[in-house]
Design a protein around this motif. Sequence first.
Motif, mmCIF file in Angstrom:
data_model
loop_
_atom_site.group_PDB
_atom_site.id
_atom_site.type_symbol
_atom_site.label_atom_id
_atom_site.label_comp_id
_atom_site.label_asym_id
_atom_site.label_seq_id
_atom_site.Cartn_x
_atom_site.Cartn_y
_atom_site.Cartn_z
ATOM 1 N N ALA A 80 -46.369 -7.161 -16.258
ATOM 2 C CA ALA A 80 -47.780 -7.394 -16.578
ATOM 3 C C ALA A 80 -48.083 -7.024 -18.022
ATOM 4 C CB ALA A 80 -48.664 -6.597 -15.626
ATOM 5 N N ILE A 81 -47.547 -5.894 -18.476
ATOM 6 C CA ILE A 81 -47.766 -5.456 -19.866
ATOM 7 C C ILE A 81 -47.142 -6.465 -20.839
ATOM 8 C CG2 ILE A 81 -47.180 -3.689 -21.566
ATOM 9 C CD1 ILE A 81 -47.367 -1.647 -19.229
ATOM 10 N N PHE A 82 -45.906 -6.892 -20.524
ATOM 11 C CA PHE A 82 -45.236 -7.875 -21.376
ATOM 12 C C PHE A 82 -46.048 -9.170 -21.439
ATOM 13 C CE2 PHE A 82 -42.539 -11.664 -21.580
ATOM 14 C CZ PHE A 82 -41.928 -11.472 -22.808
ATOM 15 N N PHE A 83 -46.535 -9.628 -20.279
ATOM 16 C CA PHE A 83 -47.287 -10.874 -20.216
ATOM 17 C C PHE A 83 -48.568 -10.781 -21.044
ATOM 18 C CE2 PHE A 83 -50.479 -13.678 -18.295
ATOM 19 C CZ PHE A 83 -49.801 -14.895 -18.331
ATOM 20 N N ILE A 84 -49.254 -9.652 -20.971
ATOM 21 C CA ILE A 84 -50.498 -9.469 -21.723
ATOM 22 C C ILE A 84 -50.216 -9.483 -23.226
ATOM 23 C CG2 ILE A 84 -52.336 -7.823 -22.275
ATOM 24 C CD1 ILE A 84 -52.187 -6.962 -19.280
ATOM 25 N N ILE A 85 -49.193 -8.712 -23.656
ATOM 26 C CA ILE A 85 -48.858 -8.658 -25.084
ATOM 27 C C ILE A 85 -48.427 -10.035 -25.589
ATOM 28 C CG2 ILE A 85 -47.247 -7.690 -26.772
ATOM 29 C CD1 ILE A 85 -47.224 -5.119 -25.083
ATOM 30 N N TYR A 86 -47.573 -10.695 -24.813
ATOM 31 C CA TYR A 86 -47.091 -12.023 -25.211
ATOM 32 C C TYR A 86 -48.260 -13.003 -25.311
ATOM 33 C CZ TYR A 86 -44.514 -16.448 -25.109
ATOM 34 O OH TYR A 86 -44.023 -17.695 -25.395
#
Length: 385
Positions: A10-16
């Motif tokens: 989820a964190i990766f998806f938000i940053i990306y």
Amino acid sequence: MKFRMIAGFAIFFIIYSLLVLYIGWNGWIWLDSAGSPMPPVPLYGAIVFILAFSYLLGRAKFRMPIFTIIGSYWFGILQYALFLLPPANLAGYILIETGLPSSKAIFWTGLFVLAAFSAIFVYGTFNAYSPVVRKYSITIPKQASGHKKLKIAMASDMHFGNLSGISHLRRLVEKANGIKPDIILLPGDIIEDDPEPFIRKKMGEVMKELSAPLGVYGVLGNHEYYGGAIPEFVREMDKAGIQILQDEVVEIDEAFFLAGRKDKTDKFRQKLSDLLAATDPSMPIIMMDHQPAEVSIAAENGVDLLLCGHTHRGQMAPNHLITRKLFEIDWGYLQKGDMHTIVSSGYGFWGPPLRLGSRSEIIEIDVTFAEEAEPHYNKNEGAIL
């Protein structure tokens, strides 16, 4: 553990997504400054979304190669956009503060970014598709019955598939055969994950043309594992006359041993000491291991020549600064004790067909067998022919 994985994704998806939004926003304001007709916001957003997630779409259940190709190029756009856009934004802000109309400041800084992208893609594509032959000469202080010398042609990380295609394969065959090697060695990542494009394009028919008196051998790389079709891949290599060594040792012409390790990705791969237990240490031992992750272990177990790939030397600068930190040797030549190690930057590419700070290469190794080793200058470079 499952919660951590979900949270991490989820964190990766938000940053990306925020990075994609930033790139999309820059594109939108530049189009507006150029005075061009503006597309509807939903259409523009859909285009940016397809670009940003096309690689995943290309690997969905109903695979479409066009999405994989678009997604591969997107990785190059993403990396260099993150290097070029922040200073361009700062330059545009400074120009506006000095009195230049905002539309002109945005237009000209954006035009500079487009010119930089064009230069990167032209030069990077040339480096990716124009392989060089890099030559090394080494001495192994052992006798090899009937062989005073051995010429090896080596190519790693071809990633044959959608973008590293049949034309690039033909260049490999022409240059490798032109070396007139005694043996050809391919240390992993021969295909790009799924063997389907390789089979569909009948690339095995071209690989059959690789020719060396002592044979053509390869090992598995991490991408053969990612594809999840190793038995099918091995069958295709067999048809092409290429023997894939999976934690195996073969004796070549009663002169030297050739060992091929499963990739480090395989948690069941054999310990090196067990793999080499049956070899005669008085004979030369040449080994292929896709990743240069166990150089010291290979030296401790009596390997004379270790051949690796995997790193691509970062492929796109400045990624080589990362690979240099991750591996004891990420490219070139290293002598560790009596063992010679050569790591190739690779013949193909992963993701975009771009190389900056690295070059598509084939390795030519001239091996001399002798009673005593000659001094060798330890430097991470070879002569380009």
